[in-house]
Design an enzyme around this catalytic site. Sequence first.
Site, PDB file in Angstrom:
ATOM      1  N   CYS A 179       0.657  -1.254  -0.009  1.00 49.88           N
ATOM      2  CA  CYS A 179      -0.084   0.094  -0.091  1.00 49.88           C
ATOM      3  C   CYS A 179       0.691   1.260   0.157  1.00 49.88           C
ATOM      4  CB  CYS A 179      -0.901  -0.010   1.389  1.00 49.88           C
ATOM      5  SG  CYS A 179      -1.820  -1.391   1.261  1.00 49.88           S
TER       6      CYS A 179
ATOM      7  N   CYS B 295       0.056   2.624   6.591  1.00 47.58           N
ATOM      8  CA  CYS B 295       0.573   1.100   6.748  1.00 47.58           C
ATOM      9  C   CYS B 295       0.423   0.253   5.711  1.00 47.58           C
ATOM     10  CB  CYS B 295      -0.528   0.312   7.864  1.00 47.58           C
ATOM     11  SG  CYS B 295      -2.179   0.321   7.212  1.00 47.58           S
TER      12      CYS B 295
END
Lengths: 458, 827
Positions: free
Chosen positions: A122, A442
């Site tokens: 991500c 994250c």
Amino acid sequence: MASMLLNTMRAGSVSPSWAVRLGARSLSTTAQLHAQVQTKSKKTLSRPGVKNIVLVEGVRTPFLLSGTTGLLQRTGLSKDAVDYIIYGTVIQEVKTSNVAREASLGAGFSDKIPSHTVTMACISSNVAMTSAVGLIAAGQCDSVVAGGVEFMSDVPIRHSRKMRKTMLSLNKAKTLGQRLSLIGSIRMAHLSPELPAVAEFSTAESMGHSADRLAAAFGVSRVEQDEFALRSHTLAKSAQDAGLLKDVISFKVPGRDIVSKDNGIRPSSMEQMGRLKAAFIKPHGTVTAANSSFLTDGASAVLVMSEEKALAMGYKPKAYLRDFVYVSQDPKDQLLLGPTYGTPKVLERAGLAMSDIDVFEFHEAFAGQIMANLKAMDSDWFGQTYLGRKSKVGAPPMEKFNLWGGSLSLGHPFGATGCRLVTTVAHRLQKEGGQYGLVAACAAGGQGHAMVIEAYPQ
Amino acid sequence: MSCECFKGSQWRAGISTDHQSAADLTDRLSGSGSKSPRKPQRQHFDSELVSFTSYHCSLTSAPKMAGVRALGVLSRFTSRRYALYSGATCRTFSVAPAMLARTHVNYEVKGDVAVVRINDPNSKVNTLSVQMQKEMAEVMDEVWANNAVQSAVLISSKPGCFIAGADINMIQGCNNAEEVTTLSKEGQKMFERIEKSPKPIVAAINGSCLGGGLEFAIACQYRIATKSKKTVLGTPEVMLGLLPGAGGTQRLPKMVGLPNAFDMMLTGRNIRADKAKKMGLVHQLVDPLGPGLKSPEERTMDYLEEVAIEYARGIVSKKIPIHKVKGSMEKIQDYVMSFGLVRNQIYNTVQSKVMKQSKGLYPAPLKIIECVKAGVEQGPVAGYLAESQNFGQLAKTSESAALIGLYQGQVACKKNRFGTPQREVKTLAILGAGLMGAGIAQVTVDKGVHTVLKDTTVSGLARGEQQVYKGLNDKTKKKNITSFQRDSILSNLTGQLDYSNFAKADMVIEAVFEDINIKHAVLKEVEAVVSPHCIFATNTSALPIKDIAAASKRPDKVIGMHYFSPVDKMQLLEIITTDKTSKDTTASAVAVGLKQGKVIIVVRDGPGFYTTRCLAPMLAEAVRVLQEGVDPKKLDALTTSFGFPVGAATLADEVGIDVAAHVAEDLGKAFGSRFGGGNVEVLKTMVDLGFKGRKSGKGCYIYQPGLKTKEVNPDIGNVLEKFRMKPNPAVSSDSDVQYRLVSRFVNEAVLCLQEGILINPLEGDIGAVFGLGFPPCLGGPFRFVDSFGADKLVEKMRQYEAVYGNQFTPCQLLLDHAKDSTKRFHM
């Protein structure tokens, strides 16, 4: 996506009289630049001997739930002002494993501009940006286009391992008999395809499942999560209505209309959200479709330059990209706690306190994940036990936090979210008049990223 | 269908194991000979005597497992052994004083749900002791009487343990079978009240839920378990020679079906939470949590409680069904089971299987079948009655006493009585990547210890590393670990051909060829490269440690660690100390062994130490029996029917005839004619003819790959004919042959205690059962002397002594016990 790159260039606000500015610049010294900065209330993070690196512009396509099949549009605009192109992506199409190169060629960039693709789940586009920062800081380049792209609606689906094996042997088979016997060995089970899963390789746990456990570990209730998700949608809606999401550029979906807005923003009600069933841990889990970010197609790009080069080219930079860190931790139980680990570390590097930050933009993978991170940062026990600190990090104040919505409402094209976060911080700093912004995110694998961004003097 | 279901239901409690693992094991053993690329010289001894016992012993691994599972069943001693409170009598107790006095069970009302918490303050585990049951009855009465409470959640305050079982001491404290039966009836009554509770009770299970604990849980209306690895459900009573005596034999068949219930109760195996859910033993699973605002363990317990409360409310409001909707397969199964004929077939199949595997030496499995049958065929009244009566009877059998003794001994042998070593072993180097060396690596590397495996040849090393990989990969296939964990464990293993990493080693275990000169050479090489604190452990089965240590510059750091092959299956580790071995060295070796999951006995140095020394005379006797014209098949039948898991002839083949010959010769030199009996030349001739046992395809039997049945090797008839001895009819009956074999074993064991090789009889029993396959139902040589009677044994031995001489002369300690019947090895 190619159009993206071009728009990056177009959107860069070139001063009308760049020649004048250029002249001015020749007179102005570094000292003068510093003098400008010092007029601000807080000190700048500029350090002697370290190059100032600026974000010139950031754009993105609207994040779409579905419908885009290609962003490539050929244009003839040549751009040789760019030294390098870096793109982040997560699920790679086998045919375009270096998607950055294909995209830059497709966009008509000079074929003399090298490009490479990076991946870190991500936070892939964050890696693209920080790689750009690294290249510029090292003096390799002066201007780099960094971005991210994801086509969730067209992920590569593989044949099963058995089928792949059979097909490969079929290539090697010499006689018709061998081929026929191989074809004969194909069973129904061979034909079922393998979908790429959003699951950890090391633990085989899906991210939603882990988020649910994380929320439970920090005692985040379903109501808290739904409230946060609702907040995200509401804020995104008002930001969209107020025209604050300036980084969005329209583009034409082939065969369909021009899309110019994120289509996932759907402010709902607590009642409606409360009716949804748990999506991962059934039936008693708390993570639902409504309080998770949704995966979309999307692309984003930023133009990163050294300050001198930007000014020389007549650009008006939006922000300085300052310190950044990458962190990683236990991929099972702390999969999504990257912001908690990254935030104190990057603040320490920059010599800032939590209270110095005016704008927070955290990647909202799941409402439960954001709430868990906020609770972890607000816990002395967690700070002492897991972060090796004397006391807690402290949670960011909500009045500075993700005020224009986040991944929960805008959507989350894995590879493209990082650029959106950074661009949003830059725009919010301009709009709200703050000086420092913090991006934290994250990523799968138990990794995380945080970056400090400083407003460019207006 | 029924047969299918029974595939896994081999009865393992005493002696037997499933064929699969036996086959596995033989694969390995044979692998060492025929398939192994190692140099021939190596094959011969490095897998050694060790494997002697190997096969054998794996079979006995069951009681120990029982031990692990029943963990905590024993716990603290309580002298109170009268009947438990039946719940009704407590009803009149006033609440406040009772609450103040409670130490084991407490409850808290959260809204309309009573959370009942179990916590034994004196132990690491919860057991259903008298006190626990009394307080539980009180608490439940209060819960039932409280109108504000609609439902209850039953949970332990200990993260690793729900309830580990009934308190063994409570059962052992009873004077006779009737008292135990009463105990069982009280338990049944208590759980019946739980089962019929008007307010739903949700059992929230994290950690071990075994024996009485499981019976408690299945009496509750709903069960939620954590998916943690520590969460295991099972009925290990059979491994202690008992049966589930508090309604287990009646409720389990209804809950999981006959085949599954038999499987659980007859094997005593642990069932993990996910499997339990599939079987219908638990209703819901909860994921263990990572760290949050509390430690993972604490937070997981809180979460489990929160979820359980949610379900309790859901059950009251009828949102959550208690009975799960049956799938079509289950419906079909139910339909099939509705025929008496089918059920009878199942009983018969199970019965014959149990008889085949236990040789009728273990009463518990048969009683379990009886109880289940009574309940299913004649109804609950008869069923519960049969259960409590049989429970009482079993508790007073010598088999149960033997198995409980083994369990307790095993727990004792899982402690380090030498204290904590000064230095933890973080890097362990192993010399020799043969079957043994690689086996040691296999049980070490997955415990987080950096393991260095050294061999002299690339092919030997590769074979060893492959063995470690295969061991881990098998675990992956069984889903004990993920492929990712496998790979990350393997990253802790370093294979090499030189001594380069040895400077970092805290301990070196050598598993090289059994030759004193090679051992000396290796010891010197190692001492030249390792740091001064490094311990040198030698894995030998017969060479005296002091002889090996003679070449050492620091004999205080030299110790013997005798592993049994295959190392990953055999639980025993025999540690041998010399006079010079320091206490810290011993503590460190024990610590490593415990980390490797071993049951450890620590013995003094001497030829053959304890285990090899006991086995050698028995094998010598076995050879004599063959020479006297007993067929190998008959010899096997005689030994297995006595309770040995593997017959003597098969054992010799598994060990390797060459190895047996070598040991017999060595120990014969050390101990003289006492170790005589059979002629060593028999073994030597067999070796000369190439009959080295299973590894060479021929020994006492002929082994053909892929063939399960084995035929007696026709050629050994000629060998035996050459050495034929005339049997003396006075000592050659079947029973006499059995006692000739066993008495020599037992006498040698007692002599080891007399000479101080053994520290205590308990370790002697553990070593004999877990290392050599001494019949578990007899509890070991020392318990056997106690239960059989030393005087009777001496009498038999004198009879044999008259015929064969000093091989049967009872040792002094045995004579002392024979003279004074109050003298016992175990109280």
